[in-house]
Write a protein that holds these residues in place. Structure first.
Motif, PDB file in Angstrom:
ATOM      1  N   THR A 137      21.068  15.845   9.506  1.00 48.86           N
ATOM      2  CA  THR A 137      21.155  15.912   8.048  1.00 48.86           C
ATOM      3  C   THR A 137      19.786  15.939   7.381  1.00 48.86           C
ATOM      4  O   THR A 137      19.673  16.284   6.220  1.00 48.86           O
ATOM      5  N   THR A 138      18.736  15.576   8.124  1.00 53.16           N
ATOM      6  CA  THR A 138      17.405  15.545   7.514  1.00 53.16           C
ATOM      7  C   THR A 138      16.950  16.950   7.234  1.00 53.16           C
ATOM      8  O   THR A 138      16.985  17.800   8.103  1.00 53.16           O
ATOM      9  N   SER A 139      16.538  17.184   6.031  1.00 54.17           N
ATOM     10  CA  SER A 139      15.887  18.448   5.731  1.00 54.17           C
ATOM     11  C   SER A 139      14.470  18.089   5.326  1.00 54.17           C
ATOM     12  O   SER A 139      14.211  17.709   4.202  1.00 54.17           O
ATOM     13  N   PRO A 140      13.533  18.127   6.278  1.00 55.41           N
ATOM     14  CA  PRO A 140      12.251  17.491   6.027  1.00 55.41           C
ATOM     15  C   PRO A 140      11.360  18.266   5.071  1.00 55.41           C
ATOM     16  O   PRO A 140      11.400  19.481   5.032  1.00 55.41           O
ATOM     17  N   ARG A 143      21.084  11.414  12.082  1.00 57.61           N
ATOM     18  CA  ARG A 143      19.956  11.484  11.146  1.00 57.61           C
ATOM     19  C   ARG A 143      19.299  12.875  11.208  1.00 57.61           C
ATOM     20  O   ARG A 143      19.046  13.502  10.180  1.00 57.61           O
ATOM     21  N   LEU A 144      19.067  13.366  12.417  1.00 58.17           N
ATOM     22  CA  LEU A 144      18.351  14.635  12.573  1.00 58.17           C
ATOM     23  C   LEU A 144      19.179  15.819  12.073  1.00 58.17           C
ATOM     24  O   LEU A 144      18.628  16.827  11.638  1.00 58.17           O
ATOM     25  N   ARG A 152      10.719  17.448  13.811  1.00 59.76           N
ATOM     26  CA  ARG A 152      12.188  17.325  13.812  1.00 59.76           C
ATOM     27  C   ARG A 152      12.794  18.153  14.952  1.00 59.76           C
ATOM     28  O   ARG A 152      13.703  17.695  15.653  1.00 59.76           O
TER      29      ARG A 152
END
Ligand SMILES: Nc1ncnc2c1ncn2[C@@H]1O[C@H](COP(=O)(O)OP(=O)(O)O)[C@@H](O)[C@H]1O
Ligand SMILES: [Mg+2]
Length: 479
Positions: free
Chosen positions: A469-472, A466-467, A435
């Motif tokens: 908000t993404t919490s991978p 997208r990046l 990410r």
């Protein structure tokens, strides 16, 4: 007055350049490969000049390295100016077929009364370069070198590639391709260094350099051109992807094969050149660089600002992992990997064949040309290249109407699966690192598009959304 020519071929650069100066000021900024777009060229200073064919004959040929002076970018410190490589053809008059190559008509100095033009458009001067490589000639400060294990046949007719590129390439009889680097800097050039190292490792995924041109100028060594076998009938990955998208066809099998090819190149680079372990200190430096680029990008592009905090969290998460003691291996990488840097040969049924029967090769190891050479040659986590390819699938999917996000997602998964098959490790199992690198790439794209192609800005911005908000969390790779 005749040009002063030493027996070695070195000419007095000053007088030659003085007569070309007004023409080059107009011509250079119009070239696709000119890096200083948007600022006028205010003058030139000579770096080196070598006469390859005397101008008193029917066809003259001069090799020039010139520094182009430009006012500094607003707010930036003054720079010495970029150094460009030019091959100047000299004729009494230009035949119509060479009209696109015209630089202009010289009115003063040693070439007065002649027409000068970009000699790469002209088969004969391009063949002079090939002959010099074949003969391993030394002309002035120019050193034409060749792998002693590879021969260059004769009778190969030259043609300039007209594709949009950042350098200039000439194809010789569909057998070889010569890339003449346009903006040159002294030092080891990864575009020669890495393919040579890969060839020594026996990695067939990258065309092995056949010959190359170096120059020694006042103690500085330059790599100026690289000749390699031409992959006949090949399409680049970008063209192929767009073709499949237009037909509504899936590209996952090709993406998977590309993932395998990338992993093979990474494995060979890790064997061939030093690797380092990145602990918290060095990783923090990488993260600091990402944060700095984000800060500058958000200042330059207001559309990025709503996502800035979310994107920062991607970098913070990586820093936190490193602070907990996680380490990563860094190695030499491609540095600017995207679909346009991948070539697929037509079906040949080789051991490297993809589902279509063609094999993928990777080309153009120069790295991101805007970054300094020292940075481009630093070991980096291989995920940097993977992130570049993942972004590229996204770009392809957003360049059609309507966009095809599902197509991109399938390619991205297949690419990672292919990578994992060959490398033994799946990039998706380290989502925090992936990410962070994808974010860094998307931020770079936002700045690039805002500056050069505002119509394209929505493409990286959708990734940014997208990046941010993404919490991978680590995912199990799909088979
Ligand atoms: N070995 C090769 N065989 C066939 N085509 C090639 C080869 N190398 C480069 N090309 C073609 O030349 C284009 C430009 O090459 P590249 O090395 O990417 O130059 P640039 O630095 O200008 O981007 C590629 O997109 C590809 O179409
Ligand atoms: Mg390229």
């Amino acid at each position: 007055m005749a040009e002063t020519v030493t027996p070695s071929g070195t000419t007095t650069p000053g007088s030659l350049l003085a007569s070309l100066d007004p023409l080059l000021r107009e011509w250079l900024p119009r070239q696709r490969w000119f890096a200083g777009k948007g600022r006028p060229v205010t003058g030139f200073s000579p770096v080196a000049a070598t006469e390859l064919l005397p101008s008193d004959g029917k066809l003259g040929l001069h090799h020039l390295l010139v520094r182009a002076h430009q006012p500094p970018v607003l707010g930036a410190p003054a720079q010495p100016g970029d150094c460009y490589q030019l091959l100047i053809g000299v004729r009494e008059a230009l035949p119509p077929r060479l009209a696109p190559a015209l630089i202009g008509h010289v009115t003063g100095g040693p070439l007065a009364g002649h027409t000068v033009y970009d000699a790469l458009y002209d088969p004969r001067p391009a063949e002079v370069i090939l002959e010099a490589l074949r003969a391993r000639a030394r002309i002035g400060g120019l050193r034409f070198e060749r792998d002693p294990g590879q021969e260059i046949g004769d009778g190969l007719v030259a043609r300039l590639l007209t594709a949009e590129q950042s350098n200039s390439s000439v194809v010789y009889g569909d057998t070889f391709i010569l890339k003449l680097l346009r903006r040159v800097v002294p030092g080891v050039n990864p575009d020669l260094e890495l393919p040579l190292a890969l060839a020594r490792e026996g990695c067939a995924r990258v065309p092995a350099p056949t010959a190359w041109l170096r120059a020694d100028v006042a103690g500085d060594a330059y790599v100026l051109a690289v000749l390699q076998p031409f992959v006949q009938g090949a399409s680049d990955g970008w063209e192929l992807a767009l073709r499949e998208l237009a037909k509504g066809e899936d590209f996952a099998a090709e993406a998977r094969a590309l993932g395998r090819a990338t992993a093979e190149v990474h494995l060979a680079l890790a064997r061939a050149l030093p690797t380092v372990t990145l602990g918290h200190g060095p990783l923090r430096n990488l993260v600091d660089g990402m944060v700095e680029r984000l800060t500058a990008a958000a200042q330059a592009v207001p559309a990025l600002r709503p996502y800035e905090a979310g994107l920062r969290s991607a970098y913070r998460a990586l820093d936190e992992l490193a602070a907990e003691g996680r380490t990563w291996t860094a190695q030499r990488v491609h540095g600017d990997l995207h679909l346009g840097q991948c070539l697929r040969s037509p079906s040949g049924g080789t051991a490297h064949a993809s589902s279509s029967g063609g094999a993928w090769s990777l080309i153009d190891f120069e790295g991101e040309p805007a970054r300094p050479l020292s940075e481009r040659r630093m070991p980096q986590p291989p995920v940097r290249d993977i992130a570049g390819m993942l972004r590229s699938f996204d770009y392809a999917a957003h360049s059609v109407t309507p966009p095809a996000p599902g197509w991109a997602a399938a390619c991205r998964d297949a690419y990672c699966s292919g990578y994992a098959e060959a490398a033994g490790s799946d990039p998706r199992t380290d989502p925090v690192l992936l990410r962070a690198y994808e974010t860094d790439k998307a931020v770079y794209e936002v700045v690039y598009e805002a500056r050069h192609r505002p119509d394209w800005l929505p493409v990286p911005l959708s990734a940014v959304r997208r990046l941010a908000t993404t919490s991978p969390s680590p995912r199990r790779p799909r088979p």
